[in-house]
Design a protein around this motif. Structure first.
Motif, PDB file in Angstrom:
ATOM      1  N   ASP A  89     -43.767 -19.888 -58.789  1.00 40.97           N
ATOM      2  CA  ASP A  89     -43.081 -19.282 -59.945  1.00 40.97           C
ATOM      3  C   ASP A  89     -42.946 -17.773 -59.771  1.00 40.97           C
ATOM      4  O   ASP A  89     -41.959 -17.180 -60.143  1.00 40.97           O
ATOM      5  N   ARG A  90     -44.029 -17.159 -59.283  1.00 39.29           N
ATOM      6  CA  ARG A  90     -44.003 -15.691 -59.160  1.00 39.29           C
ATOM      7  C   ARG A  90     -45.188 -15.219 -58.347  1.00 39.29           C
ATOM      8  O   ARG A  90     -46.124 -15.979 -58.096  1.00 39.29           O
ATOM      9  N   PHE A  91     -45.133 -13.939 -57.969  1.00 39.16           N
ATOM     10  CA  PHE A  91     -46.244 -13.272 -57.289  1.00 39.16           C
ATOM     11  C   PHE A  91     -46.906 -12.321 -58.281  1.00 39.16           C
ATOM     12  O   PHE A  91     -46.223 -11.699 -59.087  1.00 39.16           O
ATOM     13  N   VAL A  92     -48.215 -12.227 -58.190  1.00 41.29           N
ATOM     14  CA  VAL A  92     -48.950 -11.279 -59.032  1.00 41.29           C
ATOM     15  C   VAL A  92     -49.769 -10.398 -58.102  1.00 41.29           C
ATOM     16  O   VAL A  92     -50.498 -10.909 -57.241  1.00 41.29           O
ATOM     17  N   PHE A  93     -49.639  -9.089 -58.265  1.00 44.62           N
ATOM     18  CA  PHE A  93     -50.426  -8.159 -57.450  1.00 44.62           C
ATOM     19  C   PHE A  93     -51.677  -7.778 -58.244  1.00 44.62           C
ATOM     20  O   PHE A  93     -51.679  -6.801 -58.996  1.00 44.62           O
ATOM     21  N   VAL A  94     -52.706  -8.586 -58.064  1.00 42.20           N
ATOM     22  CA  VAL A  94     -53.916  -8.418 -58.873  1.00 42.20           C
ATOM     23  C   VAL A  94     -54.561  -7.067 -58.549  1.00 42.20           C
ATOM     24  O   VAL A  94     -54.804  -6.761 -57.379  1.00 42.20           O
ATOM     25  N   GLY A  95     -54.807  -6.299 -59.581  1.00 37.49           N
ATOM     26  CA  GLY A  95     -55.473  -5.003 -59.393  1.00 37.49           C
ATOM     27  C   GLY A  95     -54.526  -3.824 -59.256  1.00 37.49           C
ATOM     28  O   GLY A  95     -54.966  -2.673 -59.214  1.00 37.49           O
ATOM     29  N   ALA A  96     -53.210  -4.104 -59.202  1.00 40.00           N
ATOM     30  CA  ALA A  96     -52.260  -3.022 -58.896  1.00 40.00           C
ATOM     31  C   ALA A  96     -52.289  -1.893 -59.931  1.00 40.00           C
ATOM     32  O   ALA A  96     -52.190  -0.725 -59.565  1.00 40.00           O
ATOM     33  N   GLU A  97     -52.451  -2.251 -61.217  1.00 41.01           N
ATOM     34  CA  GLU A  97     -52.363  -1.186 -62.243  1.00 41.01           C
ATOM     35  C   GLU A  97     -53.518  -0.208 -62.118  1.00 41.01           C
ATOM     36  O   GLU A  97     -53.351   0.981 -62.352  1.00 41.01           O
ATOM     37  N   SER A  98     -54.692  -0.730 -61.767  1.00 40.16           N
ATOM     38  CA  SER A  98     -55.845   0.186 -61.723  1.00 40.16           C
ATOM     39  C   SER A  98     -56.110   0.724 -60.314  1.00 40.16           C
ATOM     40  O   SER A  98     -56.878   1.668 -60.144  1.00 40.16           O
TER      41      SER A  98
END
Ligand code: GDP
Ligand code: CA
Length: 323
Positions: free
Chosen positions: A177-186
């Motif tokens: 469905d999609r990719f999530v870049f875990v941790g990107a915001e912090s």
């Protein structure tokens, strides 16, 4: 002159060999900002596939056929792990390669940041360019996939798996469905990254996978802004020639994010710097429709096959030619 290159693994490494060759001719310094979102812990060891592909590729130690891992590799430990039934068994770690992960993990465990560990590993390989991880902080690409589950609402269950499980184990075939870049915001850019981009005479986007190699670098807070306000031009090189990736499965990643698999499609993903995006200039292959137009971006058509270092250095020279 100072050149900065945003890069993934195998395609990034090939491109950087050409950048290094060109830089030697024009006496430029090169900083590579390398994707870390493919990194994974396996059997207790921290593995950084893109950093290692670049380090081995520039250090003359990469396996030329496979494109990843070490030349003259042996697989004794892998066979022994298999005999134990140790999981995961879908990610191959060669014996020579394992030494890198042992040193890295020991240093990380002792408290050194990944950027310092990378610098230490590069003492051996002398890549001739400065290798910086995009970030020292946790950043991991996860893939949201759905599988049939009669017990679940609507008969399907959605779960996130590590990028490497989707890419290597499932060969990018599992519907995503999609990719999530875990941790990107912090995640913060590694030391030196934003300064290098701000002061570069030019920033090059390697013809790496735009969705899972370049996009996660751009997702680290501050890196996209640094590119948007960089003093030098931002020039991208298309990984797509004739509507298909030159190697690998970037087409599957582009499909997930709903982008056409074409040079113009990838340029659209990056966007024009003139219009809130990143690109000043976009290189497409000489065979591409000469009138590939991307609003607000100068398009140059040159041969984009990185068949050897000279051919790749010619791509870099074309990328850096004055407008
Ligand atoms: P990975 O992280 O190891 O998957 O490698 P990268 O993301 O750095 O690079 C993968 C991309 O490199 C693929 O999408 C390929 O299409 C692209 N690529 C590989 N060889 C060439 C080439 O000779 N020319 C161009 N233009 N792109 C290439
Ligand atoms: Ca990668």
């Amino acid at each position: 002159m100072h050149l900065v290159v945003l890069a993934g693994g195998v395609g990034g490494a090939r491109f950087l060999r050409g950048v290094r060759a060109h830089a030697r001719d024009v006496r430029a310094r090169v900083t590579a900002v390398v994707n870390t979102s493919d990194d994974i812990s396996l059997h207790g060891l921290r593995v950084c596939p893109d950093l290692d592909s670049v380090m081995y590729g520039l250090g003359g130690a990469a396996d030329p056929e496979r494109g990843w891992g070490r030349a003259d590799e042996t697989w004794t430990v892998k066979e022994e792990l298999r005999a134990y039934g140790a999981q995961p068994d879908w990610f191959g770690l060669g014996d020579r390669d394992l030494a890198t992960h042992l040193v890295r993990t020991t240093m990380l465990t002792a408290g050194y940041p990944l950027s310092a560990v990378t610098e230490a590993l590069c003492h051996r390989w002398q890549p001739g360019v400065r290798l910086l991880p995009a970030t020292d902080d946790r950043l991991e690409t996860h893939v949201v996939v759905s599988s049939d589950d009669p017990q679940a609402d609507g008969g399907a269950r959605s779960e996130a798996i590590h990028f490497q499980e989707w890419w290597i184990r499932h060969r990018a075939k599992l519907p995503a469905d999609r990719f999530v870049f875990v941790g990107a915001e912090s995640a913060k850019p590694a030391p030196g990254v934003t300064e290098a981009i701000a002061n570069a005479d030019a920033v090059l986007l390697a013809p790496s996978n735009p969705v899972v190699s370049i996009a996660p670098i751009l997702a680290v807070s501050g890196i996209r802004d640094a590119l948007r306000t960089a003093g030098g031009p931002v020039v991208g090189v298309s990984p797509i020639i004739g509507g298909a990736p030159v190697r690998g499965m970037a087409d599957a990643c582009l499909a997930v994010v709903g982008t056409e698999c074409s040079a113009a499609g990838v340029a659209g993903l990056y966007g024009a710097r003139a219009e809130d995006g990143l690109l000043d200039t976009w290189l497409v292959d000489a065979t591409e429709d000469a009138d590939t137009r991307v609003d607000g971006v100068e398009v140059r058509a040159v041969p984009l096959w990185m068949s050897d270092d000279d051919a790749t250095a010619a791509i870099v020279a074309a990328a850096l030619a004055p407008t």
